[in-house]
Structure formats: C-alpha cells, structure tokens
Design an enzyme around this catalytic site. Sequence first.
Site, PDB file in Angstrom:
ATOM      1  N   ASP A 157       0.830  -1.214   0.000  1.00 54.91           N
ATOM      2  CA  ASP A 157       0.000   0.000   0.000  1.00 54.91           C
ATOM      3  C   ASP A 157       0.865   1.265   0.000  1.00 54.91           C
ATOM      4  OD1 ASP A 157      -2.429   1.339   0.032  1.00 54.91           O
ATOM      5  OD2 ASP A 157      -3.223   0.254   1.752  1.00 54.91           O
ATOM      6  N   GLU A 190      -0.989   1.779  -5.187  1.00 54.91           N
ATOM      7  CA  GLU A 190      -0.781   3.231  -4.973  1.00 54.91           C
ATOM      8  C   GLU A 190      -1.868   4.048  -5.661  1.00 54.91           C
ATOM      9  OE1 GLU A 190      -0.243   4.437  -8.360  1.00 54.91           O
ATOM     10  OE2 GLU A 190       1.294   5.777  -7.537  1.00 54.91           O
ATOM     11  N   TRP A 191      -2.995   3.372  -5.897  1.00 52.41           N
ATOM     12  CA  TRP A 191      -4.259   4.028  -6.265  1.00 52.41           C
ATOM     13  C   TRP A 191      -4.223   4.740  -7.617  1.00 52.41           C
ATOM     14  CZ3 TRP A 191      -2.644   6.664  -1.269  1.00 52.41           C
ATOM     15  CH2 TRP A 191      -2.660   5.721  -0.217  1.00 52.41           C
ATOM     16  N   GLY A 192      -3.222   4.417  -8.430  1.00 48.36           N
ATOM     17  CA  GLY A 192      -3.171   5.025  -9.765  1.00 48.36           C
ATOM     18  C   GLY A 192      -2.576   6.417  -9.784  1.00 48.36           C
ATOM     19  N   ASP A 212     -10.094   3.594  -3.430  1.00 44.01           N
ATOM     20  CA  ASP A 212     -10.813   2.404  -2.962  1.00 44.01           C
ATOM     21  C   ASP A 212     -12.227   2.298  -3.532  1.00 44.01           C
ATOM     22  OD1 ASP A 212      -8.568   2.072  -1.499  1.00 44.01           O
ATOM     23  OD2 ASP A 212      -9.544   2.113   0.463  1.00 44.01           O
TER      24      ASP A 212
HETATM   25  C1  GLA Z   1      -5.980   1.449   1.508  1.00 39.90           C
HETATM   26  C2  GLA Z   1      -6.129   0.437   0.390  1.00 39.90           C
HETATM   27  C3  GLA Z   1      -7.275  -0.511   0.742  1.00 39.90           C
HETATM   28  C4  GLA Z   1      -6.976  -1.207   2.064  1.00 39.90           C
HETATM   29  C5  GLA Z   1      -6.737  -0.190   3.152  1.00 39.90           C
HETATM   30  C6  GLA Z   1      -6.223  -0.820   4.422  1.00 39.90           C
HETATM   31  O1  GLA Z   1      -7.062   2.296   1.588  1.00 39.90           O
HETATM   32  O2  GLA Z   1      -6.369   1.069  -0.829  1.00 39.90           O
HETATM   33  O3  GLA Z   1      -7.477  -1.453  -0.280  1.00 39.90           O
HETATM   34  O4  GLA Z   1      -5.846  -2.042   1.908  1.00 39.90           O
HETATM   35  O5  GLA Z   1      -5.786   0.788   2.761  1.00 39.90           O
HETATM   36  O6  GLA Z   1      -5.994   0.095   5.442  1.00 39.90           O
END
Ligand code: GLA
Length: 417
Positions: A157, A190-192, A212
Amino acid sequence: MKKLLLSLAALALSSSALGQGNNYAQNYTKYENLAMTPPMGWNSWNKFACNVDEKLIRETADAMVSSGMKAAGYEYINIDDCWHGDRDSLGFIHPDPKRFPSGMKALADYVHSKGLKLGIYSDAGSQTCGGRPGSRGYEFQDAQQYAKWGIDYLKYDWCNTEGLKAEGAYKTIAAALRKAGRPVVLSICEWGTDKPWEWGPAVGHLWRTTGDIYNCFDCVKDHGTWKSWGVMQILDMQEGLRQYAGPGRWNDPDMMEVGNGMPVHEERAHFTMWTMLAAPLIAGNDLRNMTKETLAILTNPEAIAVNQDKLGIQGFKYSTKDSVETWLKPLDNDKWAVVFLNRSKAPQKVSFDWKNTPIVDDLSKKELNAGKTTYKIRNVWTRKEQGNTKKTFTATVPSHDVVMLVLSGDKAKVAGK
Ligand code: GLA
C-alpha cells in the site's frame, strides 16, 4: 585520455563486482511467470477491515474449498491491513500475538495444506493506512520474514509515504522479494496516482488503477480528505488503460464487493464487468456465509473463463446508447465475449445486427466479422445457447444488469469447442 579513464573505471568496476560476488547488484524486477492470468482469490478488507485474526483466515480457507470456489479457480487467501504486531529488537516484524497466536508460518502451512496460497499486506511508508508498522526502511527484512513464513502474495500500500516516489519505492520491495528468494505476486496499491500502469508491469503483477471501491453500484462516497468509488465510477476510470494489461501484468480496479449487500443484478453486473476488464477476481465478502446467488455469480465457470482467457486481452467499451454500454473482449480460439450493460434506472431494449457490424479491435487487431463467419451465441448467465449471428440479436436488459454472451467462430468449431 577520457577513453582510458573510462576503461580503467570499467575494469575497476568489473573486478570489484567479481571480487565481491556481485553482492550489491539488486534485481528490481518482479518474479516472471506468475499471474499469467488475472489472480483469483479473496481479501479480508472490504468486509472485515481491521477485524482479522487466524480463525477468520482458517475458516475462509475452509469455506473457499467447501463452497466450490477453489474448484472454480480461486487460489489466494489474502490478509489485508491490521495483522501486524511489533517489530522485535532486530527489526523483524511479527503478527499481533492476540489475533494470530499460532503465528504466520502455521497459518501459511494450514492454507497451503488446503491447496491454497497465502497473501499478506504491507505499506511502502512508515505506517500502513490502518496505522500499523509500514515497511519503509525494513523492506529486505520484511521480505525475508514473509519468505520464511511461506507468503505467496504481497499487497503493498501507499499510505504515509511522504518524500517517496512510487516507482522507486515499489522497485525496492521488488528487489527485497527477489533477494528473499521466494516467488511472490506483487500487488501494487498506490491508487493510480503516479501512473503505475507505465512502470508497474516490470515491477509487479497488478496495480490498483484507482482509489478504494465503495460498496455501491453507482455512487461516490466522500470521506472528507478522500473519496471512495462505486462500481460504475471505477469502471469509468479504466478508460485508456487496456494496452498496459496482459499475461503477468494486470490493471486492478480493486477487490470486489460482490456479496456485501448490493442487489443480485448489481452483483452480477459488477462481476461481469470485472471479468471483461481482465481484472484480478479478488472476492471481498464473507465466504463462510454467502447466499447461493452470490456463490453462483462468483463461480460461474463461463464468466470466469472470459476473465481467465489465456490471451489476457482487456475488454473495451465499443459503444454507448441510451445508457446501455456494449463491451467486447477478444478471446482465444476465435471467440468473443460481448456484454450489454444497462446503467439506467429503467429496463432497456438492445439490438445488435452482427452481420452488418464488422468490428476490429485496434489493440489486438482481432476481428469480429459476422458477415464472414457465423458465430454461435451462448448466454453466459442463462447458460443457454442463443442462436447465431445470422440474425439481429435483441434482448431487454433490466436496470443495473447485464446480458453477457460468448460468441464462438469457425476456429472454435474446428477445435471442437
Ligand atoms: C488502503 C487500500 C485498501 C486497504 C486499506 C487498508 O485504503 O487502498 O485497499 O488495503 O488501505 O488500510
């Protein structure tokens, strides 16, 4: 002179490398030949958040087998955030002794004994998103520990990473996993933000393309400083990314919310679109306790076959009309998956004149030309044959639902499929 200096320097480098057994050369690339089709498994976060313990993980492994999900292809049992305890005086991480009293090695052994694989979670920063110890500065030790435990998959993450650059940070953990010597699927999370699709294919096996997911079909959840996204919002954010996906390298639109409370038709549409995106199929529900409808969706072998097709070509949106999107995915053996997705609040009629609509996929150059070849039509959700492409196809798609078809051409017939 310059040349002489350069060759002296090269000589010095190569002899020192030889002398030291090349100890300092790192391999910053992923393990090859893993995740050649999109990974399939389960992850604790969407349903359980920080409430993870060894009982849940064992019971989930049991349920994955007894429900038939393992037989359908699901393989990874992934523990997300909050499994962590403290680091010891040497810096090695240990699981929370209250939640995981038997330790991670015993848990991995149990999961392996079921013919499944175990995944774990860490973070490139000082702390995970849930405030547990992150791997920053401990990458090589953490990778060693995971290898000792028998971990097969790492979701990594991106919280609390001030001052770090994503590509470099993920390369560090890739090198650490290499050094530890146990093949591990690396899931870049890393969410893009820093276009992981550009550098991720060399470093990891999948990369999150967005923030998310939120457990709704079509909504945005505003948490103040960040947002999470409904299924349709995430779907829209995949635009322009399909050329980056392929065997061993997948766009990850996040773990599924199937079985977490959406109506059945929305679950079916959600699952269908993840199969069309060649997305990792990581269930995010309670496998010990799911309805037969949810189980039937998660284990539909024909939908899974579309996702797991060995060409690994991500599907694409072909057209939109009256809130109905037509999606296509070229498959091996002269087959195509076709989906009509109704995003509106009312049922919609669709019609598709295959014979007069030749289609060429710009990326794969595959051609769907029903003027030249007659394709047999199979409905993936009714599990019935539905004629062929000589006739215009018509159907009514309920609101927030799909019609999913697989078309089989000549070559498929020759191969006896
Ligand atoms: C981030 C990630 C999620 C999850 C949470 C856990 O938000 O994007 O998928 O793993 O952390 O805290």
